[in-house]
Every structure is written in structure tokens, then in C-alpha cells.
Design an enzyme around this catalytic site. Structure first.
Site, PDB file in Angstrom:
ATOM      1  CG  HIS A 320     -43.284 -26.918 -32.840  1.00 43.99           C
ATOM      2  ND1 HIS A 320     -44.171 -26.090 -32.188  1.00 43.99           N
ATOM      3  CD2 HIS A 320     -43.533 -26.773 -34.148  1.00 43.99           C
ATOM      4  CE1 HIS A 320     -44.926 -25.466 -33.079  1.00 43.99           C
ATOM      5  NE2 HIS A 320     -44.556 -25.849 -34.269  1.00 43.99           N
ATOM      6  CB  ALA A 321     -46.297 -31.155 -34.668  1.00 53.16           C
ATOM      7  CG  HIS A 350     -50.497 -28.566 -39.969  1.00 53.00           C
ATOM      8  ND1 HIS A 350     -50.841 -27.366 -40.557  1.00 53.00           N
ATOM      9  CD2 HIS A 350     -49.139 -28.583 -39.923  1.00 53.00           C
ATOM     10  CE1 HIS A 350     -49.743 -26.693 -40.837  1.00 53.00           C
ATOM     11  NE2 HIS A 350     -48.699 -27.411 -40.464  1.00 53.00           N
ATOM     12  CD  GLU A 351     -46.844 -31.312 -38.519  1.00 55.05           C
ATOM     13  OE1 GLU A 351     -47.025 -30.207 -37.977  1.00 55.05           O
ATOM     14  OE2 GLU A 351     -45.980 -31.492 -39.413  1.00 55.05           O
ATOM     15  CG  HIS A 354     -46.258 -30.362 -43.673  1.00 52.02           C
ATOM     16  ND1 HIS A 354     -46.076 -29.226 -44.433  1.00 52.02           N
ATOM     17  CD2 HIS A 354     -46.524 -29.925 -42.423  1.00 52.02           C
ATOM     18  CE1 HIS A 354     -46.230 -28.152 -43.678  1.00 52.02           C
ATOM     19  NE2 HIS A 354     -46.499 -28.546 -42.447  1.00 52.02           N
ATOM     20  CD  GLU A 378     -46.503 -24.924 -42.780  1.00 52.88           C
ATOM     21  OE1 GLU A 378     -45.290 -25.141 -42.923  1.00 52.88           O
ATOM     22  OE2 GLU A 378     -47.230 -25.616 -42.036  1.00 52.88           O
ATOM     23  CG  HIS A 480     -42.892 -21.084 -35.780  1.00 54.35           C
ATOM     24  ND1 HIS A 480     -43.709 -21.521 -34.747  1.00 54.35           N
ATOM     25  CD2 HIS A 480     -43.186 -21.872 -36.824  1.00 54.35           C
ATOM     26  CE1 HIS A 480     -44.445 -22.517 -35.173  1.00 54.35           C
ATOM     27  NE2 HIS A 480     -44.154 -22.756 -36.419  1.00 54.35           N
ATOM     28  CE1 TYR A 490     -45.627 -21.477 -39.387  1.00 53.69           C
ATOM     29  CE2 TYR A 490     -47.194 -23.185 -39.947  1.00 53.69           C
ATOM     30  CZ  TYR A 490     -45.942 -22.805 -39.533  1.00 53.69           C
ATOM     31  OH  TYR A 490     -44.980 -23.760 -39.266  1.00 53.69           O
TER      32      TYR A 490
HETATM   33  C1  LIG Z   1     -47.975 -27.600 -36.644  1.00 52.09           C
HETATM   34  C2  LIG Z   1     -46.990 -26.836 -36.967  1.00 52.09           C
HETATM   35  C3  LIG Z   1     -45.740 -27.403 -37.543  1.00 52.09           C
HETATM   36 SE1  LIG Z   1     -45.398 -26.816 -39.341  1.00 52.09          SE
HETATM   37  C4  LIG Z   1     -47.035 -25.355 -36.693  1.00 52.09           C
HETATM   38  O1  LIG Z   1     -46.005 -24.833 -36.295  1.00 52.09           O
HETATM   39  N1  LIG Z   1     -48.164 -24.614 -36.874  1.00 52.09           N
HETATM   40  C5  LIG Z   1     -49.443 -25.077 -37.424  1.00 52.09           C
HETATM   41  C6  LIG Z   1     -50.377 -23.908 -37.314  1.00 52.09           C
HETATM   42  C7  LIG Z   1     -49.600 -22.715 -36.910  1.00 52.09           C
HETATM   43  C8  LIG Z   1     -48.195 -23.196 -36.482  1.00 52.09           C
HETATM   44  C9  LIG Z   1     -48.009 -23.048 -34.977  1.00 52.09           C
HETATM   45  O2  LIG Z   1     -48.168 -24.036 -34.272  1.00 52.09           O
HETATM   46  O3  LIG Z   1     -47.727 -21.915 -34.536  1.00 52.09           O
HETATM   47 ZN   LIG Z   2     -46.815 -27.140 -40.982  1.00 54.53          ZN
END
Ligand SMILES: C=C(C[SeH])C(=O)N1CCC[C@H]1C(=O)O
Ligand SMILES: [Zn+2]
Length: 597
Positions: A320-321, A350-351, A354, A378, A480, A490
């Protein structure tokens, strides 16, 4: 006298901040080693480091709370003490602290290493979420394959986490009580420093819901046209496995066969990226170039040397990024199992957003090296990605060929953005409404799954592809929930990024209200130093001031509102209302056949 006490307090807190910076550096290094190489040994090392550091934090905390900081004159000094007098999970006794760490790392490792079998080849059972299962959901249009893959993943990553999750809830709530919170829900919401945070979330949802219902109705009709009314009903929720994403949180992968004007060329840059031999590194370099074009900071050398931007084939890692601040002012990293496609091009930005935030606030005291609120962190990269995904920018970098911006192309563009940004909101809202109920004890373990699906149907208008029971625990099939990452951040981000984008576009001279040659949908702030400086000024603040002050610096507004998003999507909203009127599609959804609870 107070003057001398305040002076002594300042001396104390500054040395505490330096010591805390060192502790954060050691903790982050150990966490990186574990998540970049998931082994029992590395997990034990990480937990041991965290236990040692939490003992040091507890001792420091005993001293910090002796100061009469509430009487200090200096706002910043008071704010530093306020943050340092909140001990966090370290308030737990060592044995419970360890148990909490193990329950979370157990869920996260299960999620990161979960494998399922291929629907097409039942003997091939090494499919991982990234890239294999994600690729199936991005490309398959076979309802049976999607259903089977959905069910297997939710068993492997969701149901298997139920026991650890139940223990995590109890221990995390104990930590909340030791920090003078009623429960973890109150603790999480305290990060937003407003007394009515949950009411604000509900109000924002009521602002956006009419637009979402129109988009949901339109997409349900297009899916019914494709899959038939035995699979997609006319007035019910949409089956969650048909929306191009395991969690139905973004529907971009069904754009190719649902966009409003199919004869207009599809704007999916994945094809172009592959044809142009894009690599993960090129995607990161292009994002770095965008930030530099705004007069923001280039990624430092350690970023390029220490980051992991492709999935290793010799070990298990958390794919997971994620973006990492090592709290030494020079070591910043991203860990991501990058695939060359549109979705990851957005995730790269997105990354990188951060990391840009880390770079901008790296001279703040350590305690202020965080987002103005979690949603701000975010929103940075996504705000830049709103410019990157504009037709103007994609033409600029050669990812789409020249296309006259006519009315129909513009609707297709807004539709593409809407099935990413609008549909995400009810998903995000559900994930933490669910967990608020769990932490408050309103949702007992025997009701985890029925409450989760009740909320998903009520807010998102989706339903599971097959019946669910309490043998399942579908919430943990989302990263998450398994990794203990709060999600309202988010929801906040997907709203405030449009407030940020609108302000930046006006600063860049790219958006002028009522001037139809300067529309918000086609704004690209690339190379605008004026926009970049304003963004940088907000990011430099970190969490040194309450977030309304930070938002005001950039947008002139002091509240998070839906008006930015609604203004951006107004032409799409009008089009959807007319289209659903024309087809007579039922707006909204009736409760599905099964009663969940
Ligand atoms: C890219 C990330 C790492 Se902070 C992320 O979890 N995001 C980015 C958008 C929503 C959420 C997800 O993937 O559920
Ligand atoms: Zn993020």
C-alpha cells in the site's frame, strides 16, 4: 514570577522537542525496516524499539505535565505544551502496549501477504492484491470472475482479521481513556480541533448527496444496459463488484463503457503511458518536475536513493503506497509497488504531495511537522493531480493528442473526474462512521458485518455480490481498517482539495469566474510561481496554527465546504439531471432484498 517560569518552560520544551525528534527518527527507521521486509524478526525489532521509546516518552511526560503552561503568554509555546501533554498509546502499560502493537501488525501483515486463487486457473493460488487482483478489477468485465475474486479477497483479508481487530478495539479504547477521551472516535476527531466535526461531515454529505445520487443513477443504468437487469436492478443498490475497484471507492475503471459520449475519444492515459514506455521512475520524475515548476522544493538525493518504487520479488513488503518523513531534515521516502497506469500516476502525485509537505515544514519544531489537520496532508498531492489530469496538461506532456474542447468532450472529462472524486465521498464517510460506532460500543463484534453493509447501502448505494454473514468481516478487507489508519482525512481531503484547486487556479490566472475561456475544469497551474508560493506558504506552517488559519492563507476561507467541488462539477450535475430525466432512471435506491441486521 510568571515571566521566569515561561522562560524556563520554553527552554524545557525546546530540548524535549529535540529529544522527541530523535525518538521519532528511530521509530520510523524500525517501522520502515519492518514494512519494507515483513519478517517475524523485523516485527519483533520494531515492537521492541517502540516499547523502549514509549518508556522514555512516559518519563518525559511526567515532567512535561508539571509545567503551568496554560498560563503562558506565548501562543506557540502553549500549543507545543498542549500537544506534548497528550501521551498517546504510550500511556498503556508495557504489556498492553505490546499486545496492541501485535494485533495491528498481525492484521497489517495478513493484509500485505494475503494470496488468492485465480478464477480462470484454480491451481494458480499466488495472486496478490498488487498488482494481480487490482489488475483483474481494472480490466475484467466478467461478473462471475469479479464475484469470485471479490469473495476470495474478502475472506483472505477481511474475515481472517476479525479476532485481531476485536482485541485492537478494546486495547485502543483503553489507551483513549488514559488520554482522557471517552473512546477512540473522540480521540480521532480531536485531531481536527473543531467541536462539531461529526456534524460538519454530515452537513457536507447532505450538500454533495444530490449530485452523487444523479451520478449513481446514471452509472446504474449504464451497468444494467451492459450486464442486464438480473445482475443490476433498476431501483436497488449497485452490486459492489461491478465498479472497477475492490472497495467500489473509485469507479474510473468502468469509464470506457459508461462515459456519456462514447463516440468521443476516451481520455484514458494508461494506453499512452504504456505505448510511450513509461516507467515507475519516469512517473516520479514527472511529478517532481511539476512541483519544481511551482518554485517548490525538489526531491533531495536521499529520496531517489532510499525510496522503494517497484515491488521487490525477493521479499514480502507492505505494498500500500506510503510516504515517510525520517525527521532528520534530509531523509524522505516513498514506498510503492508502482504499476504503469492512470490510477498509479495519480497515486504518485498523491504520495509526492506528502513528501512536499514534509520538505516545506522541515524547519518547524518536530511537534508541528504534521498536516494542519490530517485531511490537509492527503489533499496536497491530489490538488496537484487535479491540474495534471486536465486535458490541457495531458496534451502538454503528450499523453493525449490535440482534441478540440467541445461541450461533449468536457462532459466526458467531468464524468471521468466525477467517478473518481464524487463517488469516493460516501465510501470514505462510511468507513469511519462504521468505526466510530465500533469504538463507541454501539456496534458489537457480533454486528460488525451487518452494520458495515447497512451503512454502505444507506450512504453509497452499493450491496455485496453475495450474501454476507458474521463469519465475514468485510471492513478489514480495506487496508486502512487492517492497518489502523483513520479515514475521515480522505473525506476532508476530497472536499478541501477543490477549495485549494480553485484558489490556486485563480492565483495562476487559469480560472476566472464567468470567463468561459478560463474554466475551472481546464485549469492547469503548471509553472505558476504565484500559485506555488501561496501553496508553499500554507505548507510551511505545518500544524503550528489551527487549520482554519492555514486554509485562510491559501483560500481566504476558514471552513471546509463543498462549494469548491460543487462549482467544479456543476456542468456535470446539470447534464446528469437532464440525462436521467430523459431515460426516466429512478433516482436513489430502495433497500436491497436482504435485511442486514
Ligand atoms: C494513497 C494512499 C496512501 Se496515504 C491512500 O491510502 N489513499 C489515497 C486516496 C484514498 C486512499 C485509499 O487508497 O483508500
Ligand atoms: Zn496519502
Amino acid at each position: 514570577d510568571l515571566e521566569a517560569l515561561e522562560h524556563e518552560g520554553r527552554e524545557y520544551i525546546m530540548q524535549l522537542d529535540v529529544a522527541t525528534g530523535m525518538r521519532k527518527h528511530l521509530a520510523i527507521l524500525a517501522e520502515w525496516e519492518y514494512t519494507a521486509n515483513i519478517t517475524k524478526e523485523n516485527e519483533d525489532k520494531w515492537i521492541q524499539v517502540r516499547v523502549d521509546l514509549s518508556q522514555q516518552e512516559k518519563r518525559a511526560w511526567e515532567e512535561t505535565k508539571m509545567y503551568r503552561w496554560q498560563d503562558f503568554q506565548d501562543f506557540t509555546l502553549r500549543r507545543m505544551f498542549k500537544k506534548y501533554t497528550q501521551l498517546g498509546v504510550s500511556a498503556l502499560p508495557d504489556d498492553k502496549y505490546k499486545m496492541l502493537m501485535r494485533s495491528v501488525s498481525g492484521m497489517e501483515a495478513n493484509y500485505a501477504t494475503a494470496k488468492i486463487c485465480s478464477y480462470k486457473n484454480a491451481s494458480k493460488c499466488d495472486l496478490a492484491l498488487e498488482p494481480d487482483i487490482t489488475e483483474i478489477f481494472a480490466t475484467s468485465q466478467d461478473p462471475e470472475e469479479l464475484k469470485d475474486t471479490w469473495v476470495q479477497w474478502h475472506k483472505a483479508a477481511g474475515a481472517r482479521a476479525r479476532a485481531n481487530f476485536t482485541e485492537y478495539v478494546n486495547l485502543y479504547n483503553e489507551a483513549a481513556h488514559l488520554n482522557n477521551f471517552k473512546d477512540v472516535a473522540e480521540w480521532w476527531q480531536s485531531e481536527y480541533e473543531v467541536p462539531d466535526f461529526e456534524e460538519q461531515l454530515a452537513k457536507l454529505w447532505s450538500d454533495v448527496k444530490p449530485l452523487y445520487e444523479q451520478l449513481h443513477a446514471y452509472v446504474r443504468k449504464r451497468l444494467r444496459d451492459k450486464y442486464g437487469d438480473q445482475i443490476v436492478s433498476a431501483r436497488g443498490p449497485i452490486p459492489a463488484h461491478l465498479l472497477g475497484n475492490m472497495w467500489a471507492q473509485t469507479w474510473n475503471n468502468i469509464e470506457s463503457f459508461t462515459r456519456p459520449y462514447p463516440d468521443k475519444k476516451e481520455v484514458d492515459i494508461t494506453q499512452s503511458m504504456k505505448e510511450q514506455n513509461y516507467t515507475a521512475l519516469k512517473m516520479f520524475q514527472m511529478s517532481d518536475e511539476f512541483f519544481r515548476s511551482l518554485n517548490l522544493t525538489a526531491m533531495p538525493e536521499k529520496f531517489w536513493n532510499n525510496s522503494i518504487i517497484e515491488k521487490p520479488n525477493d521479499r514480502e513488503i507492505v505494498c500500500h503506497a506510503s510516504a515517510w518523513d525520517f525527521f532528520d531534515g534530509e531523509d524522505f521516502r516513498i514506498k510503492m509497488c508502482t504499476s504503469v497506469n492512470r490510477e498509479h500516476f495519480r497515486t504518485v502525485h498523491h504520495e509526492m504531495g506528502h513528501v512536499q509537505y514534509y520538505l516545506q515544514y522541515k524547519n518547524q519544531p518536530f511537534v508541528f511537522r504534521e498536516g494542519a489537520n490530517p485531511g490537509f496532508h492527503e489533499a496536497v498531492g491530489d490538488t496537484i493531480a487535479l491540474s495534471v489530469s486536465s486535458p490541457k496538461h495531458l496534451r502538454r506532456v503528450g499523453l493525449t493528442q490535440g482534441e478540440a474542447e467541445d461541450e461533449q468532450t468536457e462532459i466526458n472529462q467531468l464524468y471521468k473526474m466525477g467517478i473518481d472524486k464524487i463517488v469516493f465521498l460516501p465510501f470514505a464517510y462510511t468507513l469511519d462512521l462504521f468505526r466510530y460506532g465500533v469504538f463507541r460500543g454501539k456496534t458489537a463484534p457480533e454486528d460488525y458485518n451487518c452494520h458495515y453493509w447497512k451503512l454502505r447501502e444507506e450512504l453509497q448505494g452499493v450491496e455485496p455480490p453475495v450474501n454476507r454473514t458474521e463469519e465475514d468481516f468485510d471492513a478489514a478487507a480495506k487496508y486502512h481498517v487492517s492497518a489502523n489508519v483513520e479515514y475521515a482525512r480522505y473525506y476532508v481531503s476530497f472536499l478541501i482539495q477543490f477549495q485549494f484547486h480553485r484558489a490556486l487556479c485563480q492565483l495562476a490566472g487559469e480560472y476566472v469566474p464567468e470567463d468561459f475561456t478560463k474554466k475551472l475544469v481546464d485549469c492547469d497551474i503548471f509553472e505558476s510561481v504565484a500559485a506555488g508560493n501561496a501553496l508553499g506558504n500554507m505548507l510551511k506552517m505545518g500544524s503550528s496554527k489551527p487549520w482554519p488559519d492555514a486554509m485562510e492563507v491559501l483560500t481566504g476561507q476558514r471552513a471546509m465546504k463543498a462549494d469548491g467541488l460543487l462549482e467544479y462539477f456543476r456542468p456535470l450535475h446539470d447534464w446528469l439531471k437532464a440525462e436521467n430525466q430523459r431515460t426516466g432512471e429512478f433516482i436513489g435506491w430502495e433497500s436491497s432484498k436482504t435485511q442486514y441486521c
